[in-house]
Write an enzyme that holds these catalytic residues in place. Structure first.
Site, short mmCIF file in Angstrom:
data_model
loop_
_atom_site.label_atom_id
_atom_site.label_comp_id
_atom_site.label_asym_id
_atom_site.label_seq_id
_atom_site.Cartn_x
_atom_site.Cartn_y
_atom_site.Cartn_z
N GLY A 27 14.14 -16.47 5.07
CA GLY A 27 13.85 -16.92 6.57
C GLY A 27 13.47 -18.25 6.91
O GLY A 27 13.03 -18.85 7.59
N ASP A 77 11.57 -3.72 -2.48
CA ASP A 77 11.40 -2.92 -1.32
C ASP A 77 12.39 -2.00 -1.06
O ASP A 77 13.65 -1.99 -1.38
CB ASP A 77 11.57 -3.87 -0.09
CG ASP A 77 10.19 -4.33 0.40
OD1 ASP A 77 9.14 -4.41 -0.27
OD2 ASP A 77 10.21 -4.95 1.44
N GLU A 115 2.03 -10.49 -0.03
CA GLU A 115 3.17 -11.45 -0.30
C GLU A 115 2.51 -12.78 -0.18
O GLU A 115 2.93 -13.47 -0.85
CB GLU A 115 4.14 -11.22 0.87
CG GLU A 115 5.33 -12.16 0.98
CD GLU A 115 6.38 -12.13 2.07
OE1 GLU A 115 7.27 -11.56 1.92
OE2 GLU A 115 6.08 -12.60 3.31
N VAL A 137 6.81 5.52 0.78
CA VAL A 137 5.72 6.34 1.29
C VAL A 137 5.98 6.74 2.83
O VAL A 137 6.58 5.75 3.39
CB VAL A 137 4.48 5.46 1.23
CG1 VAL A 137 3.46 6.08 1.77
CG2 VAL A 137 4.10 5.29 -0.38
N GLY A 138 5.67 7.78 3.45
CA GLY A 138 5.88 8.23 4.75
C GLY A 138 7.42 8.39 4.79
O GLY A 138 8.25 8.73 4.19
N LYS A 139 7.63 7.63 6.34
CA LYS A 139 9.16 7.93 6.65
C LYS A 139 9.84 6.97 5.87
O LYS A 139 11.21 6.90 6.01
CB LYS A 139 9.12 7.52 8.02
CG LYS A 139 8.54 8.53 8.93
CD LYS A 139 8.52 8.01 10.50
CE LYS A 139 7.94 9.27 11.48
NZ LYS A 139 7.64 8.80 12.61
N TYR A 140 9.26 6.03 5.19
CA TYR A 140 10.22 4.98 4.20
C TYR A 140 11.16 5.92 3.27
O TYR A 140 12.19 5.18 2.53
CB TYR A 140 9.46 4.03 3.65
CG TYR A 140 8.87 2.66 4.61
CD1 TYR A 140 8.32 3.09 5.64
CD2 TYR A 140 9.58 1.50 4.27
CE1 TYR A 140 8.07 2.02 6.41
CE2 TYR A 140 9.31 0.54 5.05
CZ TYR A 140 8.43 0.58 6.28
OH TYR A 140 8.19 -0.25 7.16
N ASP A 191 13.43 -0.49 1.76
CA ASP A 191 14.29 -0.67 3.02
C ASP A 191 15.41 -1.81 2.83
O ASP A 191 15.42 -2.48 3.81
CB ASP A 191 13.28 -1.15 4.16
CG ASP A 191 12.61 -2.47 4.02
OD1 ASP A 191 12.17 -2.75 2.71
OD2 ASP A 191 12.25 -3.15 5.04
N1 UDP Z 1 6.30 0.95 2.65
C1 UDP Z 1 6.32 2.35 2.48
N2 UDP Z 1 5.71 2.91 3.60
C2 UDP Z 1 5.23 2.34 4.56
C3 UDP Z 1 5.40 1.03 4.78
C4 UDP Z 1 5.70 0.32 3.56
O1 UDP Z 1 6.77 2.88 1.65
O2 UDP Z 1 4.88 3.03 5.49
C5 UDP Z 1 6.67 0.33 1.40
C6 UDP Z 1 8.30 0.29 1.01
O3 UDP Z 1 8.70 0.27 0.14
C7 UDP Z 1 8.53 -1.28 1.59
C8 UDP Z 1 7.51 -2.02 1.54
O4 UDP Z 1 6.31 -1.13 1.60
O5 UDP Z 1 9.98 -1.57 1.41
C9 UDP Z 1 7.26 -3.10 2.14
O6 UDP Z 1 6.94 -2.94 3.74
P1 UDP Z 1 7.98 -3.18 4.77
O7 UDP Z 1 9.45 -3.18 4.26
O8 UDP Z 1 7.75 -2.48 5.86
O9 UDP Z 1 7.79 -4.73 4.68
P2 UDP Z 1 8.79 -5.95 5.42
O10 UDP Z 1 9.75 -5.97 4.53
O11 UDP Z 1 9.25 -5.57 6.80
O12 UDP Z 1 8.24 -7.31 5.57
MN MN Z 2 10.97 -4.58 3.35
#
Ligand code: UDP
Ligand code: MN
Length: 349
Positions: free
Chosen positions: A230, A206, A298, A118-121, A208
């Protein structure tokens, strides 16, 4: 008179036998199949039975697979490979990938994966999909579901036969916490509305992140959780669980087994549906009372896994973090979170 009657009966009997024999020779061969074995390969000499041929070949492969002798006295000693409730903890060196694949090839399994961009992801999606193609359940039926508010920006990635991708549009959001929160609801709906049936598994990942090594059949189970990279050396009192008793994600100081990742979990459709429903309703009930758990879903996932123990636990090989150096017990990194600049990519940092 008596003798000629006897001879007559004998002749009739012999003729019948002869006729039956001829009929068998004439009609028999197409029903039988001849097995020709050569160089560990074999074919059924029967051009019209290819499917049968494939099934037998699979059984043959399975029964004749050569692999190192298993041992119960030698193996990894630097890590724990069973939880106290006897769920396996999957580490490199504890399983035979070929053996597992051959077992699951007997069953007609398929694996769904959900990913939110979603968005920039959306920028992370290409790498995620390309590396999934290389490492995630290679050789099995895989269906990836991409939830995004930018369907036009979903990259074209060539997928192998048996693998497919479906794009599901979702609304944009100005708060990343909300995007994160809605994941459980959308996973629940996806399972209820689209994914029913046996032999099916699902993983929720996820975006990212990317794959660096095999992630396959060794990860299959009823309820599957991944240990967060972690905190696994820390005492449970240090885990970032939700600590306010008012929240439905609450875990007390002396409770909790492991700290699990929100960025990767899965299992059978039935189990993941239960998990998604429970986390969603607890999250929504909290929200009505003005509480947002420390780490959103989470935290709810961790509470859920404390109450409902996972039947398989994946070691941190299954979700490392690119900014962390590799610990010595990590022999392979299979999947890891990429380094990202939160201020740049989240709608609200
Ligand atoms: N996500 C997204 N757009 C956003 C924020 C989060 O699509 O603006 C989704 C994406 O799949 C991301 C997941 O939600 O991998 C979890 O968020 P993020 O990875 O930022 O959390 P972190 O792993 O850093 O705790
Ligand atoms: Mn993530």
């Amino acid at each position: 008179m008596q003798a000629s009657k006897g001879r007559c009966v004998t002749v009739i009997l012999l003729t019948t036998l002869l006729l039956m024999g001829m009929l068998y020779v004439y009609f028999g061969p197409p029903l039988r199949k001849e097995v020709v074995i050569s160089n560990h390969e074999f074919h059924l000499v029967s051009p019209d039975h290819q499917r049968w041929d494939e099934r037998i070949k699979k059984l043959w492969d399975y029964n004749h697979l050569r692999y190192p002798q298993p041992s119960i006295v030698k193996g990894r000693t630097d890590v724990v490979t069973l939880t106290p409730w006897l769920a396996p903890v999957v580490w490199e060196g504890t399983f035979n990938p070929d053996l597992l694949d051959s077992i699951y090839q007997q069953q007609d399994i398929s694996v769904a994966a959900t990913v939110f961009a979603v968005g920039k992801y959306i920028m992370f999606l290409k790498n995620f999909l390309e590396t999934a193609e290389e490492y995630f359940f290679v050789g099995f039926k895989v269906h990836i579901y991409v939830f995004t508010d930018r369907p036009d920006e979903v990259p074209q990635v060539k997928m192998a036969p048996g693998r497919q991708l479906t794009v599901l549009p979702v609304p944009s959001s100005n708060r990343w916490q909300e995007i994160s929160a809605r994941r459980m609801e959308l996973i629940q709906k996806l399972i209820e509305e689209r994914l029913q049936g046996h032999g099916k598994y699902i993983f929720c990942l996820d975006v990212d992140s990317k794959f660096h090594g095999r992630w396959g059949t060794e990860s299959l189970g009823g309820l599957v959780a991944v240990i967060h990279p972690g905190y696994y050396w820390d005492p449970r009192s240090n885990f970032p669980y939700e600590r306010r008793p008012q929240s439905r994600a609450y875990v007390a100081e002396e409770e909790g087994d492991f700290y699990y990742c929100g960025g990767a979990f899965g299992g059978s459709l039935e189990e993941v549906l239960l998990l998604a429903k429970t986390c969603r309703s607890n999250f929504e009930a909290d929200a009505k009372e003005g509480i947002e758990a420390a780490w959103q879903e989470e935290s709810h996932l961790n509470r859920y896994m404390w109450i409902n123990k996972p039947s398989k636990v994946l070691s941190p090989e299954y979700l490392w973090q690119d900014f962390k150096s590799r610990n010595s017990e990590i022999h392979i990194i299979r999947f890891s979170g990429v380094v990202k600049n939160y201020a740049e990519i989240r709608p609200n940092a």
